[in-house]
Design a protein around this motif. Structure first.
Motif, PDB file in Angstrom:
ATOM      1  N   ALA A  49       5.189  -3.621  15.329  1.00 32.17           N
ATOM      2  CA  ALA A  49       4.503  -2.413  16.360  1.00 32.17           C
ATOM      3  C   ALA A  49       4.958  -1.103  15.840  1.00 32.17           C
ATOM      4  N   GLU A  50       6.140  -1.037  15.512  1.00 25.42           N
ATOM      5  CA  GLU A  50       6.531   0.420  15.229  1.00 25.42           C
ATOM      6  C   GLU A  50       6.100   0.738  13.886  1.00 25.42           C
ATOM      7  N   LYS A  51       5.804  -0.194  13.153  1.00 29.00           N
ATOM      8  CA  LYS A  51       5.746   0.159  11.580  1.00 29.00           C
ATOM      9  C   LYS A  51       4.407   0.170  11.566  1.00 29.00           C
ATOM     10  N   VAL A  52       3.411  -0.427  12.348  1.00 31.38           N
ATOM     11  CA  VAL A  52       2.049  -0.382  12.358  1.00 31.38           C
ATOM     12  C   VAL A  52       1.717   1.100  13.096  1.00 31.38           C
ATOM     13  N   CYS A  53       2.374   1.431  14.019  1.00 26.38           N
ATOM     14  CA  CYS A  53       2.093   2.562  14.782  1.00 26.38           C
ATOM     15  C   CYS A  53       2.431   3.908  13.927  1.00 26.38           C
ATOM     16  N   CYS A  54       3.464   3.718  13.034  1.00 24.39           N
ATOM     17  CA  CYS A  54       3.740   4.741  12.027  1.00 24.39           C
ATOM     18  C   CYS A  54       2.618   4.935  11.204  1.00 24.39           C
ATOM     19  N   GLU A  55       1.751   3.672  10.514  1.00 23.58           N
ATOM     20  CA  GLU A  55       0.954   3.925   9.472  1.00 23.58           C
ATOM     21  C   GLU A  55      -0.479   4.528  10.250  1.00 23.58           C
ATOM     22  N   VAL A  56      -0.713   3.962  11.469  1.00 27.26           N
ATOM     23  CA  VAL A  56      -1.805   4.780  12.085  1.00 27.26           C
ATOM     24  C   VAL A  56      -1.465   6.180  12.204  1.00 27.26           C
ATOM     25  N   CYS A  57      -0.389   6.512  12.515  1.00 25.19           N
ATOM     26  CA  CYS A  57      -0.189   8.010  12.415  1.00 25.19           C
ATOM     27  C   CYS A  57      -0.567   8.725  11.349  1.00 25.19           C
ATOM     28  N   ARG A  58      -0.063   8.031  10.266  1.00 28.97           N
ATOM     29  CA  ARG A  58      -0.242   8.591   8.986  1.00 28.97           C
ATOM     30  C   ARG A  58      -1.802   8.785   8.278  1.00 28.97           C
ATOM     31  N   LEU A  59      -2.611   7.537   8.791  1.00 27.74           N
ATOM     32  CA  LEU A  59      -3.856   7.703   8.756  1.00 27.74           C
ATOM     33  C   LEU A  59      -4.527   8.682   9.602  1.00 27.74           C
ATOM     34  N   LEU A  60      -4.182   9.171  10.731  1.00 26.31           N
ATOM     35  CA  LEU A  60      -4.537  10.260  11.672  1.00 26.31           C
ATOM     36  C   LEU A  60      -4.166  11.637  11.248  1.00 26.31           C
ATOM     37  N   GLU A  61      -3.128  11.488  10.501  1.00 30.03           N
ATOM     38  CA  GLU A  61      -2.285  12.980  10.211  1.00 30.03           C
ATOM     39  C   GLU A  61      -1.676  13.357  11.329  1.00 30.03           C
ATOM     40  N   ILE A  62      -1.112  12.528  12.158  1.00 25.96           N
ATOM     41  CA  ILE A  62      -0.510  13.149  13.450  1.00 25.96           C
ATOM     42  C   ILE A  62       1.255  12.972  12.926  1.00 25.96           C
ATOM     43  N   PRO A  63       1.900  14.312  13.274  1.00 30.76           N
ATOM     44  CA  PRO A  63       3.027  14.198  13.022  1.00 30.76           C
ATOM     45  C   PRO A  63       3.871  13.014  13.580  1.00 30.76           C
ATOM     46  N   HIS A  64       4.733  12.370  12.630  1.00 30.54           N
ATOM     47  CA  HIS A  64       5.310  11.206  13.153  1.00 30.54           C
ATOM     48  C   HIS A  64       6.827  10.963  12.450  1.00 30.54           C
ATOM     49  N   ALA A  65       7.657  10.216  13.329  1.00 34.28           N
ATOM     50  CA  ALA A  65       8.947   9.598  12.749  1.00 34.28           C
ATOM     51  C   ALA A  65       8.520   8.436  11.598  1.00 34.28           C
ATOM     52  N   GLU A  66       9.185   8.568  10.733  1.00 33.75           N
ATOM     53  CA  GLU A  66       9.061   7.363   9.686  1.00 33.75           C
ATOM     54  C   GLU A  66       9.662   6.105  10.088  1.00 33.75           C
ATOM     55  N   TYR A  67       9.132   5.063   9.827  1.00 33.56           N
ATOM     56  CA  TYR A  67       9.750   3.669   9.909  1.00 33.56           C
ATOM     57  C   TYR A  67       9.574   2.963   8.874  1.00 33.56           C
ATOM     58  N   ASP A  68      10.368   1.962   8.462  1.00 35.20           N
ATOM     59  CA  ASP A  68      10.256   1.083   7.599  1.00 35.20           C
ATOM     60  C   ASP A  68      11.046  -0.186   7.915  1.00 35.20           C
ATOM     61  N   PHE A  69      10.473  -1.280   7.787  1.00 36.10           N
ATOM     62  CA  PHE A  69      10.912  -2.668   7.966  1.00 36.10           C
ATOM     63  C   PHE A  69      12.428  -2.790   7.446  1.00 36.10           C
ATOM     64  N   ALA A  70      13.490  -3.131   8.044  1.00 32.39           N
ATOM     65  CA  ALA A  70      14.765  -3.293   7.434  1.00 32.39           C
ATOM     66  C   ALA A  70      15.917  -4.297   7.931  1.00 32.39           C
ATOM     67  N   THR A  71      16.767  -4.868   7.234  1.00 22.99           N
ATOM     68  CA  THR A  71      17.641  -5.841   7.644  1.00 22.99           C
ATOM     69  C   THR A  71      19.175  -5.215   7.557  1.00 22.99           C
ATOM     70  N   ALA A  72      19.982  -5.702   8.515  1.00 26.43           N
ATOM     71  CA  ALA A  72      21.316  -5.149   8.367  1.00 26.43           C
ATOM     72  C   ALA A  72      22.104  -6.504   8.738  1.00 26.43           C
ATOM     73  N   ASN A  73      23.593  -6.075   8.745  1.00 24.84           N
ATOM     74  CA  ASN A  73      24.390  -7.007   8.904  1.00 24.84           C
ATOM     75  C   ASN A  73      24.138  -8.289   7.776  1.00 24.84           C
ATOM     76  N   VAL A  74      24.075  -8.050   6.727  1.00 30.35           N
ATOM     77  CA  VAL A  74      23.844  -9.044   5.435  1.00 30.35           C
ATOM     78  C   VAL A  74      22.642  -9.892   6.067  1.00 30.35           C
ATOM     79  N   GLY A  75      21.553  -9.139   6.153  1.00 25.84           N
ATOM     80  CA  GLY A  75      20.231 -10.031   6.474  1.00 25.84           C
ATOM     81  C   GLY A  75      20.145 -10.583   7.826  1.00 25.84           C
ATOM     82  N   ARG A  76      21.007 -10.769   8.691  1.00 27.87           N
ATOM     83  CA  ARG A  76      21.147 -11.268   9.922  1.00 27.87           C
ATOM     84  C   ARG A  76      20.506 -10.728  11.003  1.00 27.87           C
ATOM     85  N   TRP A  77      20.586  -9.378  10.914  1.00 26.54           N
ATOM     86  CA  TRP A  77      19.636  -8.577  12.030  1.00 26.54           C
ATOM     87  C   TRP A  77      18.278  -7.971  11.325  1.00 26.54           C
TER      88      TRP A  77
END
Length: 307
Positions: A49-77
């Motif tokens: 949801a966070e990533k999709v909304c980020c891309e919708v903002c980009r589509l509409l040229e709305i100033p937004h925080a950037e979000y990318d999918f990520a993993t941490a804790n050696v892939g466990r999170w």
């Protein structure tokens, strides 16, 4: 192109914060920039949801925080990574602090169901203070977007489009610069959007029903904003009502954002979902969220106030 999944280096966290059932930490990426990793709660859909909304903002040229999918804790999170939008020496001032500054009795420690968090009070703050446009935002040359409140109107259109029910007073704010000047913060934290918390069984049921009361149209019509009509109001505005009333306060800005939305097609939304890795979203969640976007886009474009 499928959206990448960033691997946060082991031991990269510099300070760990616990927020209820969520956890997040800051680390520095390979370019030395501070990045927040925010862990999504398993099975909630918060990450996509966070990533999709980020891309919708980009589509509409709305100033937004950037979000990318990520993993941490050696892939466990599994979560999202978001580079800071607050420059060194600056600080983020959240809405509750701003509103408490003009209303001594404001309940700034209460995050949800805050009746004092009214649309007119938010707009009063954005009007009374000298606030610059978000950093790095290039407004249209046509002149409709010249003030912070004009951009904030775009944030409310976004909320209505994605059925974001989490625009509470700690999910918007201003950036205070070292020279004490203020700018509007980009929109951030959209994880409570697009029906991400629904089960696939309910999604499929709503997609296939003939019962208007159980349809996707009915579902999105009940999405609540965290903004209230007045301090005595028992219920907040719906996300659509919040934007519609904001539009009456800033008609040219609202029409500008509405025109931006009208240029988007169903194919544009589909492309965003096509780029979400299959490991991050289920088929029913994808179909349901896409239907929500299409229904809400039509509702917004057809608002009488925008004509």
């Amino acid at each position: 192109m499928t959206y990448p999944i960033i691997e946060v280096p082991e031991g990269a966290s510099s300070q760990l914060e616990q927020l209820g059932t969520k956890s997040k930490f800051w680390y520095r990426n390979e370019h030395g920039k501070r990045v927040m990793f925010k862990r999504g709660r398993p099975g909630t859909g918060e990450n996509w949801a966070e990533k999709v909304c980020c891309e919708v903002c980009r589509l509409l040229e709305i100033p937004h925080a950037e979000y990318d999918f990520a993993t941490a804790n050696v892939g466990r999170w599994k979560g999202v990574a978001s580079p800071t939008f607050v420059l060194e020496g600056s600080r983020l001032i959240l809405g509750n602090e701003l509103l408490a500054g003009i209303e001594p009795e404001y309940e700034k420690t209460k995050r949800y169901r805050t009746r004092q968090h009214t649309l007119r009070r938010v707009y009063a703050v954005l009007t009374k203070l000298q606030i610059a446009l978000p950093l790095d935002y290039r407004p249209p040359e046509t002149g409709e977007i010249t003030k912070a409140l004009h951009v904030f109107t775009g944030y409310l259109l976004l909320d209505a489009l994605v059925s974001n029910q989490d625009r509470h007073h700690e999910n918007w704010g201003l950036i205070s610069m070292p020279d004490t000047s203020l700018s509007l913060a980009p929109t951030f934290d959209h994880a409570s959007s697009l029906g991400r918390n629904e089960t696939d069984e309910r999604r499929l049921g709503r997609l296939g029903t003939r019962d208007r009361g159980y349809s996707v149209q009915s579902y999105v019509s009940r999405a609540e904003s965290a903004l209230y009509p007045g301090t005595a109001s028992r219920k907040p505005y719906t996300t659509m009502q919040a934007f519609e009333n904001a539009a009456r306060l800033n008609l040219s800005a609202a029409r500008y954002w509405g025109a931006k939305l009208s240029l988007c097609s169903c194919k544009d939304f589909e492309e965003i979902f096509d780029n979400v890795p299959e490991s991050e979203i289920t088929g029913p969640a994808r179909r349901f969220a896409l239907e929500m976007l299409e229904v809400n886009a039509e509702r917004l474009i057809n608002l009488e106030v925008l004509k």
